[in-house]
Motif scaffolding. Structure first.
Motif, PDB file in Angstrom:
ATOM      1  N   LEU A   1       4.082 -24.109 -13.380  1.00 56.41           N
ATOM      2  CA  LEU A   1       5.283 -24.648 -14.027  1.00 56.41           C
ATOM      3  C   LEU A   1       5.260 -26.159 -14.197  1.00 56.41           C
ATOM      4  CD1 LEU A   1       8.015 -22.438 -12.317  1.00 56.41           C
ATOM      5  CD2 LEU A   1       7.004 -22.197 -14.602  1.00 56.41           C
ATOM      6  N   GLY A   2       4.234 -26.809 -13.665  1.00 58.06           N
ATOM      7  CA  GLY A   2       4.125 -28.267 -13.816  1.00 58.06           C
ATOM      8  C   GLY A   2       2.691 -28.669 -14.035  1.00 58.06           C
ATOM      9  N   LYS A   3       2.495 -29.786 -14.718  1.00 54.76           N
ATOM     10  CA  LYS A   3       1.168 -30.339 -14.953  1.00 54.76           C
ATOM     11  C   LYS A   3       1.134 -31.780 -14.481  1.00 54.76           C
ATOM     12  CE  LYS A   3       1.127 -26.661 -17.712  1.00 54.76           C
ATOM     13  NZ  LYS A   3       2.302 -25.785 -17.919  1.00 54.76           N
ATOM     14  N   VAL A   4      -0.045 -32.250 -14.134  1.00 50.94           N
ATOM     15  CA  VAL A   4      -0.224 -33.654 -13.775  1.00 50.94           C
ATOM     16  C   VAL A   4      -1.350 -34.223 -14.621  1.00 50.94           C
ATOM     17  CG1 VAL A   4       0.647 -33.409 -11.418  1.00 50.94           C
ATOM     18  CG2 VAL A   4      -1.761 -33.027 -11.877  1.00 50.94           C
ATOM     19  N   ASP A   5      -1.554 -35.533 -14.514  1.00 53.19           N
ATOM     20  CA  ASP A   5      -2.456 -36.190 -15.449  1.00 53.19           C
ATOM     21  C   ASP A   5      -3.820 -36.572 -14.902  1.00 53.19           C
ATOM     22  OD1 ASP A   5      -0.627 -36.007 -17.516  1.00 53.19           O
ATOM     23  OD2 ASP A   5       0.359 -37.860 -16.951  1.00 53.19           O
ATOM     24  N   ASP A   6      -4.101 -36.271 -13.644  1.00 53.98           N
ATOM     25  CA  ASP A   6      -5.448 -36.529 -13.137  1.00 53.98           C
ATOM     26  C   ASP A   6      -5.720 -35.637 -11.937  1.00 53.98           C
ATOM     27  OD1 ASP A   6      -4.789 -38.027 -10.579  1.00 53.98           O
ATOM     28  OD2 ASP A   6      -3.833 -39.335 -12.047  1.00 53.98           O
ATOM     29  N   THR A   7      -6.992 -35.511 -11.593  1.00 61.46           N
ATOM     30  CA  THR A   7      -7.403 -34.610 -10.525  1.00 61.46           C
ATOM     31  C   THR A   7      -6.901 -35.059  -9.155  1.00 61.46           C
ATOM     32  OG1 THR A   7      -9.496 -35.814 -10.361  1.00 61.46           O
ATOM     33  CG2 THR A   7      -9.454 -33.863 -11.770  1.00 61.46           C
ATOM     34  N   ILE A   8      -6.800 -36.372  -8.956  1.00 58.83           N
ATOM     35  CA  ILE A   8      -6.343 -36.881  -7.657  1.00 58.83           C
ATOM     36  C   ILE A   8      -4.905 -36.439  -7.386  1.00 58.83           C
ATOM     37  CG2 ILE A   8      -5.830 -38.953  -6.320  1.00 58.83           C
ATOM     38  CD1 ILE A   8      -8.119 -40.342  -7.696  1.00 58.83           C
ATOM     39  N   LEU A   9      -4.027 -36.657  -8.360  1.00 66.28           N
ATOM     40  CA  LEU A   9      -2.631 -36.244  -8.193  1.00 66.28           C
ATOM     41  C   LEU A   9      -2.519 -34.736  -8.041  1.00 66.28           C
ATOM     42  CD1 LEU A   9      -0.374 -38.389 -10.561  1.00 66.28           C
ATOM     43  CD2 LEU A   9      -0.231 -38.173  -8.079  1.00 66.28           C
ATOM     44  N   SER A  10      -3.320 -33.997  -8.801  1.00 64.31           N
ATOM     45  CA  SER A  10      -3.290 -32.550  -8.726  1.00 64.31           C
ATOM     46  C   SER A  10      -3.597 -32.076  -7.303  1.00 64.31           C
ATOM     47  CB  SER A  10      -4.305 -31.957  -9.709  1.00 64.31           C
ATOM     48  OG  SER A  10      -4.350 -30.550  -9.585  1.00 64.31           O
ATOM     49  N   SER A  11      -4.645 -32.636  -6.704  1.00 65.43           N
ATOM     50  CA  SER A  11      -5.017 -32.242  -5.342  1.00 65.43           C
ATOM     51  C   SER A  11      -3.977 -32.680  -4.327  1.00 65.43           C
ATOM     52  CB  SER A  11      -6.381 -32.837  -4.985  1.00 65.43           C
ATOM     53  OG  SER A  11      -7.395 -32.324  -5.830  1.00 65.43           O
ATOM     54  N   LEU A  12      -3.496 -33.936  -4.454  1.00 64.22           N
ATOM     55  CA  LEU A  12      -2.554 -34.481  -3.481  1.00 64.22           C
ATOM     56  C   LEU A  12      -1.234 -33.727  -3.468  1.00 64.22           C
ATOM     57  CD1 LEU A  12      -3.072 -38.326  -3.940  1.00 64.22           C
ATOM     58  CD2 LEU A  12      -3.666 -36.978  -1.930  1.00 64.22           C
ATOM     59  N   LEU A  13      -0.656 -33.511  -4.658  1.00 64.67           N
ATOM     60  CA  LEU A  13       0.647 -32.853  -4.727  1.00 64.67           C
ATOM     61  C   LEU A  13       0.545 -31.381  -4.335  1.00 64.67           C
ATOM     62  CD1 LEU A  13       2.136 -34.448  -7.978  1.00 64.67           C
ATOM     63  CD2 LEU A  13       2.406 -35.166  -5.604  1.00 64.67           C
ATOM     64  N   SER A  14      -0.551 -30.741  -4.710  1.00 67.26           N
ATOM     65  CA  SER A  14      -0.738 -29.333  -4.357  1.00 67.26           C
ATOM     66  C   SER A  14      -0.918 -29.183  -2.843  1.00 67.26           C
ATOM     67  CB  SER A  14      -1.954 -28.760  -5.092  1.00 67.26           C
ATOM     68  OG  SER A  14      -1.805 -28.891  -6.498  1.00 67.26           O
ATOM     69  N   ASP A  15      -1.696 -30.073  -2.251  1.00 65.91           N
ATOM     70  CA  ASP A  15      -1.905 -30.037  -0.800  1.00 65.91           C
ATOM     71  C   ASP A  15      -0.609 -30.343  -0.064  1.00 65.91           C
ATOM     72  OD1 ASP A  15      -3.464 -29.920   1.632  1.00 65.91           O
ATOM     73  OD2 ASP A  15      -3.372 -32.100   1.693  1.00 65.91           O
ATOM     74  N   TYR A  16       0.189 -31.266  -0.601  1.00 63.63           N
ATOM     75  CA  TYR A  16       1.465 -31.647   0.017  1.00 63.63           C
ATOM     76  C   TYR A  16       2.413 -30.438   0.084  1.00 63.63           C
ATOM     77  CZ  TYR A  16       5.771 -34.273   0.920  1.00 63.63           C
ATOM     78  OH  TYR A  16       6.941 -34.742   1.461  1.00 63.63           O
ATOM     79  N   LEU A  17       2.450 -29.638  -0.993  1.00 64.24           N
ATOM     80  CA  LEU A  17       3.339 -28.471  -1.017  1.00 64.24           C
ATOM     81  C   LEU A  17       2.779 -27.317  -0.183  1.00 64.24           C
ATOM     82  CD1 LEU A  17       4.510 -28.351  -4.742  1.00 64.24           C
ATOM     83  CD2 LEU A  17       5.684 -29.333  -2.780  1.00 64.24           C
ATOM     84  N   GLY A  18       1.456 -27.155  -0.179  1.00 65.86           N
ATOM     85  CA  GLY A  18       0.852 -26.059   0.570  1.00 65.86           C
ATOM     86  C   GLY A  18       0.683 -24.812  -0.279  1.00 65.86           C
ATOM     87  N   LEU A  19      -0.256 -23.963   0.107  1.00 62.19           N
ATOM     88  CA  LEU A  19      -0.603 -22.781  -0.678  1.00 62.19           C
ATOM     89  C   LEU A  19       0.570 -21.821  -0.837  1.00 62.19           C
ATOM     90  CD1 LEU A  19      -2.775 -21.110  -2.118  1.00 62.19           C
ATOM     91  CD2 LEU A  19      -3.356 -20.095   0.092  1.00 62.19           C
ATOM     92  N   GLU A  20       1.315 -21.570   0.231  1.00 61.65           N
ATOM     93  CA  GLU A  20       2.423 -20.606   0.155  1.00 61.65           C
ATOM     94  C   GLU A  20       3.446 -21.025  -0.888  1.00 61.65           C
ATOM     95  OE1 GLU A  20       5.237 -18.097   3.242  1.00 61.65           O
ATOM     96  OE2 GLU A  20       4.844 -20.212   3.666  1.00 61.65           O
ATOM     97  N   THR A  21       3.761 -22.327  -0.938  1.00 64.74           N
ATOM     98  CA  THR A  21       4.733 -22.821  -1.923  1.00 64.74           C
ATOM     99  C   THR A  21       4.143 -22.809  -3.328  1.00 64.74           C
ATOM    100  OG1 THR A  21       5.782 -24.229  -0.265  1.00 64.74           O
ATOM    101  CG2 THR A  21       6.190 -24.769  -2.570  1.00 64.74           C
ATOM    102  N   MET A  22       2.871 -23.170  -3.467  1.00 62.16           N
ATOM    103  CA  MET A  22       2.235 -23.161  -4.785  1.00 62.16           C
ATOM    104  C   MET A  22       2.201 -21.756  -5.383  1.00 62.16           C
ATOM    105  SD  MET A  22       1.385 -26.219  -5.744  1.00 62.16           S
ATOM    106  CE  MET A  22       0.066 -26.070  -6.932  1.00 62.16           C
TER     107      MET A  22
END
Length: 436
Positions: A169-190
């Motif tokens: 439901l959301g997109k980001v503009d670079d791989t660093i942000l993608s990894s950081l925000l996804s890791d911050y939320l965690g797999l269960e939330t993603m």
């Protein structure tokens, strides 16, 4: 009617302050005795006997008038400096916002047509494929259902209320942000399923009188029809029950980014390395931006504000830790630093094998303004900030001079009062007070 002390900054130059920039000429008041005062040095040493009360009163009035004038100038320069400082802070905020906007879209391909960005499409498909690897998850089941027209047409009422999986439901503009925000939320939330209303949540699962799950109802029936079993717990987020963001939005932003209050140091400056808020670094498709028509709030104001709140993003871990007093909730840094809440730090190595991540890329039509227009505005705002800083330096110098002149004149007045007190009672001036 506008304040004459204010400074108007236009596109060409800063208007000059309405002040007299000439400094007062100041000399040692001890050298004035017998010159600028109505008392000779000999008369002063003799207690100023023989001088008239009128000359004493006149000189006292002259000193008080000078102090009043200097006091007015002092307030004038103080007001000007406060105004300039406020203006500089506003320009700093504007610069930061434009830097974040430019930084977000640097490295993203710009297209003059309306075709989809291939990078965008590949990244989105990759995210779906990563979700499908968790084949016994509700998220994988829903993604498979979306890609199968026959399943979409089947009678599963809960599917009509489902918006999608958080990771899609959301997109980001670079791989660093993608990894950081996804890791911050965690797999269960993603992998969480997002529904519009509580009715959609209820339609997913039914229970017997003994509390066991009815495998022939809702999402469990759909899983059984595909030969899967949903034995593990999974998250379902109901937008209707989330407390939405209630503040203002950034004006003229088609992405409806939130106008959150930026962190401030004691000096009033924004902490070095502050890049923005995580909730505003998510790009949302137009099809999903206003998916919850019942409440009128966008997906950013509900889902992503619930997930990220006002989590701050910094350039480095060092920048983040130095700004710790300005972080009320959470923060992350581009080099892997994570603060999950007040007093809660996530330590250790950052995971490099994050499977389910936000897709990378955005559609060119989603940009709030063209890249080159932002660059021009940023350059102009930086010029205005430089001019304002120069005005602040000049105003500070004038203020320091007026303060010096005021204190000098005040000492002269106090000295005069002390010397005049030695006169006979008939020449006393009565109770005198120092202005200001």
């Amino acid at each position: 009617m506008s304040d004459p002390r204010r400074i108007s900054i236009d596109n060409e130059a800063l208007s000059p302050l309405a002040i007299n920039s000439r400094a007062l000429v100041v000399s040692d008041p001890s050298q004035h005795v017998g010159q600028n005062t109505p008392f000779s040095r000999e008369g002063t040493q003799n207690g100023m006997h023989g001088q008239t009360a009128e000359s004493i009163v006149n000189y006292s009035k002259k000193l008080q008038d000078s102090l009043k004038e200097l006091g007015a100038r002092l307030k004038h320069h103080e007001d000007n400096f406060k105004y300039l400082k406020t203006l500089k802070n506003k320009l700093d905020d504007s610069i930061l916002e434009m830097q974040v906007a430019i930084g977000k879209y640097q490295g993203v391909g710009f297209s003059k047509g309306e075709n989809e960005d291939p990078t965008y499409m590949e990244s989105e498909e990759e995210t779906i494929q990563q979700i499908l690897k968790y084949e016994n998850s509700a998220a994988a089941l829903f993604c498979k259902m979306k890609s199968n027209p026959e399943v979409q047409l089947s009678d599963h009422s809960f599917t009509k209320d489902v918006i999608g999986v958080v990771a899609t439901l959301g997109k980001v503009d670079d791989t660093i942000l993608s990894s950081l925000l996804s890791d911050y939320l965690g797999l269960e939330t993603m992998l969480a399923i997002v529904c519009k209303t509580y009715e959609g949540v209820r339609a997913m699962e039914e229970y017997s009188k003994h509390g066991s799950i009815n495998k022939g109802f809702g999402i469990h029936a759909l899983a059984a029809s595909t030969g899967r079993l949903l034995d593990d717990r999974f998250l379902v987020i109901c937008l209707e029950n989330l407390r939405p963001y209630s503040g203002e939005l950034i004006g003229d932003d088609p992405q409806r980014r939130l106008d959150l209050l930026k962190p401030r140091l004691i000096s009033g400056e924004t902490p070095p390395g502050f890049l923005g808020f995580a909730v505003n670094m998510i790009t949302i498709d137009n099809t999903n931006l206003f998916c919850n028509s019942k409440t009128g709030y966008s997906l950013r104001e509900t889902l992503f504000y619930y997930l990220f709140s006002n989590t701050q993003v910094y350039k480095t871990r060092d920048d983040m830790l130095k700004a710790l007093p300005c972080i009320p909730n959470g923060a992350i840094s581009l080099d892997g630093g994570v603060i999950r809440g007040p007093g809660i730090f996530s330590l250790g190595h950052r995971r490099e094998d994050i499977c389910v991540k936000f897709p990378i890329g955005s559609k060119p039509l989603m940009l709030p303004a063209s890249y080159f227009e932002l660059e021009g505005r940023l350059k102009e705002t930086r010029w205005k900030k430089d001019r304002t800083s120069e005005d602040m330096q000049r105003e500070q110098a004038l203020l320091d001079r007026v303060i010096f002149n005021y204190e000098t004149k005040k000492r002269e007045f106090v000295k005069f009062l002390a010397e005049s007190s030695s006169l006979p009672a008939q020449y006393h001036m009565g109770n005198a007070s120092t202005p200001r």
